[in-house]
Design a protein around this motif. Structure first.
Motif, mmCIF file in Angstrom:
data_model
loop_
_atom_site.group_PDB
_atom_site.id
_atom_site.type_symbol
_atom_site.label_atom_id
_atom_site.label_comp_id
_atom_site.label_asym_id
_atom_site.label_seq_id
_atom_site.Cartn_x
_atom_site.Cartn_y
_atom_site.Cartn_z
ATOM 1 N N LEU A 60 -5.561 -2.318 -2.090
ATOM 2 C CA LEU A 60 -5.196 -2.376 -3.433
ATOM 3 C C LEU A 60 -5.972 -3.290 -4.134
ATOM 4 O O LEU A 60 -6.728 -3.841 -4.078
ATOM 5 C CB LEU A 60 -3.942 -4.238 -3.227
ATOM 6 C CG LEU A 60 -3.000 -3.398 -2.107
ATOM 7 C CD1 LEU A 60 -1.625 -4.306 -2.408
ATOM 8 C CD2 LEU A 60 -1.981 -2.486 -2.485
ATOM 9 N N GLY A 80 -4.406 4.210 -6.530
ATOM 10 C CA GLY A 80 -3.061 5.267 -6.342
ATOM 11 C C GLY A 80 -3.664 6.671 -6.962
ATOM 12 O O GLY A 80 -3.573 8.171 -6.840
ATOM 13 N N ARG A 115 0.440 -1.550 0.187
ATOM 14 C CA ARG A 115 -0.286 -0.620 -0.211
ATOM 15 C C ARG A 115 1.168 1.312 -0.261
ATOM 16 O O ARG A 115 0.281 2.221 -0.578
ATOM 17 C CB ARG A 115 -0.825 0.106 1.444
ATOM 18 C CG ARG A 115 -2.122 -0.858 0.593
ATOM 19 C CD ARG A 115 -2.699 -0.993 2.329
ATOM 20 N NE ARG A 115 -3.603 0.615 2.381
ATOM 21 C CZ ARG A 115 -3.562 0.692 3.744
ATOM 22 N NH1 ARG A 115 -2.713 0.677 4.565
ATOM 23 N NH2 ARG A 115 -4.253 1.978 3.720
ATOM 24 N N SER A 126 -7.247 -1.668 -8.180
ATOM 25 C CA SER A 126 -6.733 -0.477 -9.663
ATOM 26 C C SER A 126 -6.611 1.070 -9.874
ATOM 27 O O SER A 126 -6.085 0.991 -10.309
ATOM 28 C CB SER A 126 -7.646 -1.094 -10.748
ATOM 29 O OG SER A 126 -9.179 -1.095 -9.994
ATOM 30 N N ASP A 139 4.055 1.818 -1.522
ATOM 31 C CA ASP A 139 4.159 2.380 -2.004
ATOM 32 C C ASP A 139 3.358 2.999 -3.806
ATOM 33 O O ASP A 139 4.093 3.783 -4.163
ATOM 34 C CB ASP A 139 5.007 0.945 -2.943
ATOM 35 C CG ASP A 139 6.080 0.204 -2.179
ATOM 36 O OD1 ASP A 139 6.768 1.040 -1.931
ATOM 37 O OD2 ASP A 139 6.302 -0.978 -2.365
ATOM 38 N N VAL A 140 2.298 1.967 -3.443
ATOM 39 C CA VAL A 140 0.600 3.076 -4.535
ATOM 40 C C VAL A 140 0.304 4.293 -3.600
ATOM 41 O O VAL A 140 0.141 4.966 -4.887
ATOM 42 C CB VAL A 140 -0.442 1.822 -4.373
ATOM 43 C CG1 VAL A 140 -1.353 2.180 -4.809
ATOM 44 C CG2 VAL A 140 0.028 0.476 -5.038
ATOM 45 N N GLY A 162 1.074 8.146 -5.672
ATOM 46 C CA GLY A 162 -0.210 9.023 -5.637
ATOM 47 C C GLY A 162 -0.231 9.831 -5.354
ATOM 48 O O GLY A 162 -0.697 10.950 -6.096
#
Length: 336
Positions: free
Chosen positions: A322, A327, A32, A324, A34-35, A39
């Protein structure tokens, strides 16, 4: 635009999550970070590391007994013959006034509300730096920054004074609010996570100096079940300083934004001079918990409306799992 993150927050990697009697991998995964970081950067935010100001601001919210438990329980747990690698309770007291046991098993049941908050060797370190991230964000806002994003992970809004739950261990939004209050501000916390911020409500429920407002999926049939109903308005000195806006499952953009107007009216009536947004992104139509149905455009409208209040604002990351669009949803909220 400033954002705060410490890399040690990814060390907490819970392996177990029980829902409906089924054990699976926890949705609250290190990926989470990294995403969400990507974003925020896409919205123009630049990350810096938090300062370490010690336990003081954390202990202003959480009891010494609970903080000792979080720091020591994993090592004690591993001394139990045949114990699993993670601390997961299997018994709970009937209420908070029952006896406090010496047993690691009993204390786990006392301090962990559910099976969604397993504790590993790295949990305390990650939770500590998640809280320091929120504290640094609060200090920046207090020093004049108009908008700061604190990427806090693990999240915090289900954590009470002495109780973990729902992926949460230290209540980052509450810690940030108290930090701002001690600096002379009158804070309001607006929780937009799909789940009610029951820990935040519990911490301030009898206090009048911090307003707590939560917009979330109706808990009649949705976690956390026992808290978050519209009749919960605070008690004692805190009566009228807590407001819940439970929404029907599947509520979309327009109805959500209409409810946001009512929430912001309460914040204006409180006379708040700083806003802490407990920023859950799991109200998304694509989130695996599927409580509400806010679109990416809806998140843009939420961000625009929050900024239009012209209050200094700290956004503290809560849920959002998580998918699609995770972010992109954060970019939509943050991008001016």
């Amino acid at each position: 635009m400033k954002a705060i993150l410490d890399g040690r927050q990814i060390k907490h990697d819970p392996q177990n999550f029980m829902a409906n009697g089924v054990i699976s991998r926890s949705p609250e995964q290190p990926a989470r970070v990294d995403v969400l970081k990507a974003g925020a950067e896409a919205a123009g935010y630049v990350f810096e590391e938090p300062k370490d100001v010690g336990l003081g601001p954390i202990a202003a919210i959480h009891s010494a007994e609970y903080l000792t438990f979080l720091q020591t329980i994993h090592a004690r747990w591993l001394r139990i013959e045949g114990a699993a690698p993670e601390v997961i309770p299997n018994i709970h007291p009937g209420n908070r006034t029952d006896s406090y046991p010496k047993s690691a098993i009993g204390q786990a049941g006392y301090h962990q509300a559910d099976t969604a908050c397993p504790i590993s060797a790295d949990t305390w370190e990650s939770a500590y730096w998640s809280a320091q991230t929120a504290i640094t964000g609060a200090d920046l806002v207090a020093d004049g920054d108009s908008g700061v994003y604190a990427l806090c992970r693990p999240p915090g809004h289900h954590a009470f004074t002495d109780l973990a739950g729902g992926f949460c261990f230290l209540n980052n939004s509450a810690i940030a609010a108290e930090q701002l209050r001690t600096k002379g501000f009158r804070p309001a916390i607006l929780d937009v996570d799909v789940h009610h911020g029951n820990g935040t409500q519990g911490i301030f429920y009898r206090r009048a100096d911090v307003l707590t407002v939560s917009i979330h999926a109706d808990p009649a049939r949705f976690y956390p079940f026992f808290w978050g109903h519209a009749h919960e308005r605070g008690e004692g000195d805190g009566l009228g300083a807590n407001f819940n806006f439970p929404l029907p499952r599947g509520t979309g953009d327009d109805d959500y934004l209409e409810t946001l107007e009512a929430a912001l009216a309460r914040i204006a009536a409180f006379g708040a001079d700083v806003l802490i947004v407990a920023l859950g992104l799991d109200a998304s139509i694509n989130d695996p918990f599927k409580g509400l149905a806010v679109t990416q455009e809806g998140f843009r409208r939420i961000g625009d409306r929050l900024r239009s209040e012209k209050l200094p604002m700290l956004l503290v990351q809560e849920g959002g799992y998580l998918s699609s669009s995770l972010g992109a949803n954060l970019t939509s909220v943050l991008k001016c």
